[in-house]
Design a protein around this motif. Structure first.
Motif, mmCIF file in Angstrom:
data_model
loop_
_atom_site.group_PDB
_atom_site.id
_atom_site.type_symbol
_atom_site.label_atom_id
_atom_site.label_comp_id
_atom_site.label_asym_id
_atom_site.label_seq_id
_atom_site.Cartn_x
_atom_site.Cartn_y
_atom_site.Cartn_z
ATOM 1 N N ILE A 212 3.132 -1.021 7.197
ATOM 2 C CA ILE A 212 2.501 -0.789 5.899
ATOM 3 C C ILE A 212 3.202 -1.599 4.820
ATOM 4 C CG2 ILE A 212 2.146 0.941 4.079
ATOM 5 C CD1 ILE A 212 1.674 2.964 6.350
ATOM 6 N N ASN A 213 2.417 -2.292 4.027
ATOM 7 C CA ASN A 213 2.911 -3.002 2.850
ATOM 8 C C ASN A 213 2.558 -2.150 1.633
ATOM 9 O OD1 ASN A 213 3.459 -4.649 0.699
ATOM 10 N ND2 ASN A 213 2.045 -6.285 1.291
ATOM 11 N N TRP A 214 3.569 -1.530 1.035
ATOM 12 C CA TRP A 214 3.315 -0.591 -0.066
ATOM 13 C C TRP A 214 2.863 -1.284 -1.344
ATOM 14 C CZ3 TRP A 214 2.737 4.375 1.015
ATOM 15 C CH2 TRP A 214 3.279 4.842 2.227
ATOM 16 N N GLU A 215 2.872 -2.625 -1.363
ATOM 17 C CA GLU A 215 2.309 -3.354 -2.498
ATOM 18 C C GLU A 215 0.786 -3.244 -2.520
ATOM 19 O OE1 GLU A 215 3.887 -4.897 -4.911
ATOM 20 O OE2 GLU A 215 5.955 -4.862 -4.161
ATOM 21 N N LYS A 216 0.195 -2.873 -1.400
ATOM 22 C CA LYS A 216 -1.255 -2.667 -1.361
ATOM 23 C C LYS A 216 -1.599 -1.377 -2.101
ATOM 24 C CE LYS A 216 -2.121 -5.009 3.054
ATOM 25 N NZ LYS A 216 -2.657 -4.830 4.431
ATOM 26 N N THR A 217 -2.855 -1.243 -2.493
ATOM 27 C CA THR A 217 -3.281 -0.023 -3.183
ATOM 28 C C THR A 217 -3.329 1.151 -2.206
ATOM 29 O OG1 THR A 217 -5.643 -0.336 -2.749
ATOM 30 C CG2 THR A 217 -4.724 -1.409 -4.723
ATOM 31 N N ALA A 218 -3.337 2.350 -2.768
ATOM 32 C CA ALA A 218 -3.441 3.551 -1.939
ATOM 33 C C ALA A 218 -4.712 3.522 -1.092
ATOM 34 C CB ALA A 218 -3.412 4.789 -2.827
ATOM 35 N N GLU A 219 -5.799 3.036 -1.669
ATOM 36 C CA GLU A 219 -7.069 2.930 -0.942
ATOM 37 C C GLU A 219 -6.942 1.996 0.254
ATOM 38 O OE1 GLU A 219 -11.154 3.780 -0.402
ATOM 39 O OE2 GLU A 219 -9.997 4.517 -2.095
#
Length: 314
Positions: A212-219
């Motif tokens: 998981i790349n937490w820079e992505k949005t929650a969606e």
């Protein structure tokens, strides 16, 4: 009676095979992948298609590689009218594709030309598609590039994951094949060429894509988690320990200015993480390394007690 050689491997393929049997087609052979070791104990396990085929006392062939194998010669000798594949998992040589009288037909789990390749359902969910479907297509040497006989679509809901979509698409694929196959055999239906300009690809998921790349949005992260469940499962890392994330929840009413990956809220039943574009995700179910998957409240009241607000997941 139409003679069919059926080629498939996972549970997705089983309803398609059983549908052909129920409709009275003569299944002269079933081709599937070899038995493989499964689970931590590496128990040698037959494929779901093999299990189904043996239930009907069908001839089962399991080549490690179909090209040039004795099993391929057996198929040629059987002289089938149609070769039907559904998630078989191997490329078929052109020599084999030319054998059946009415051609080789594939039940593919996407709306071609979108998502050619081995993981179309995964990518449809990961990429946030609103719908996917099944394509009945002619097989040619180039992967998933043959002409289209028919298509049917299904919506992807926010509750769907790879497992639920495979179940839905396998049943849709069965119905669409049974509707389409007689028209192919009679010559009533001819394939429509795909638009190559619109082709996209879905190669098998890599280990890097699971992270998981937490820079992505929650969606986007929610789509990734659902697009990798129940396999291979998306993961993150906390204090050097891997957490597999089985279920998350997008908190649409929450925002944060914290760095993505920061734990921003914790109580006995909730664990929130900052994501990209100031969005927030709640972890609902996870599996710490070496442990069984558990609901977040079980984790937080057990081995997760040391987790604290302000710490990072990566």
């Amino acid at each position: 009676m139409t003679k069919i050689v059926f080629m498939g491997t996972p549970a997705f393929s089983v309803p398609v095979l059983e549908g052909l049997i129920d409709q009275g087609y003569e299944i002269v052979a079933v081709v599937t992948q070899p038995d493989r070791p499964v689970g931590r104990k590496k128990i040698i396990t037959p494929t779901p298609v093999k299990v189904a085929a043996l239930k009907y006392d069908l001839l089962v062939l399991q080549p490690e590689k179909i090209t040039g194998s004795p099993e391929m010669q057996t198929i040629i000798d059987l002289q089938p009218d149609v070769l039907v594949t559904a998630a078989f998992g191997q490329f078929l040589p052109e020599k084999l594709l030319q054998v059946p009288t009415h051609g080789a037909i594939n039940v593919h789990a996407s709306l071609l030309p979108k998502y050619r390749g081995g993981a179309p359902v995964h990518y449809s969910i990961i990429n946030g598609e609103k719908e996917t479907g099944v394509t009945i297509m002619e097989m040619i040497k180039k992967m998933d590039a043959g002409g289209i006989f028919s298509q049917a679509s299904l919506p992807i809901t926010k509750q769907d994951d790879v497992g639920t979509m495979f179940e839905k698409l396998s049943l849709l694929g069965k119905e669409l094949l049974l509707e389409t196959l007689p028209k192919i055999i009679s010559g009533e239906l001819t394939p429509t060429p795909q638009n190559e300009d619109k082709a996209t690809f879905s190669p098998n998921i890599t280990r890097e894509q699971e992270a998981i790349n937490w820079e992505k949005t929650a969606e986007e992260i929610d789509c990734q988690v659902r697009g990798m469940r129940p396999w291979p499962i998306a993961f993150t890392t906390y204090e050097g320990t891997r957490w597999k994330l089985w279920a998350v929840d997008v908190l649409a009413d929450e925002t944060t200015s914290e760095t993505p990956g920061t734990i921003i809220h914790k109580d006995k039943k909730q664990l929130w993480v900052a994501c990209g574009e100031q969005t927030v995700l709640s972890i609902k179910e996870l599996q710490p390394a070496g442990k069984a998957k558990q609901l977040i409240q079980e984790f937080l009241n057990g081995s997760g007690q040391q987790v604290a607000v302000g710490q990072q997941v990566k």
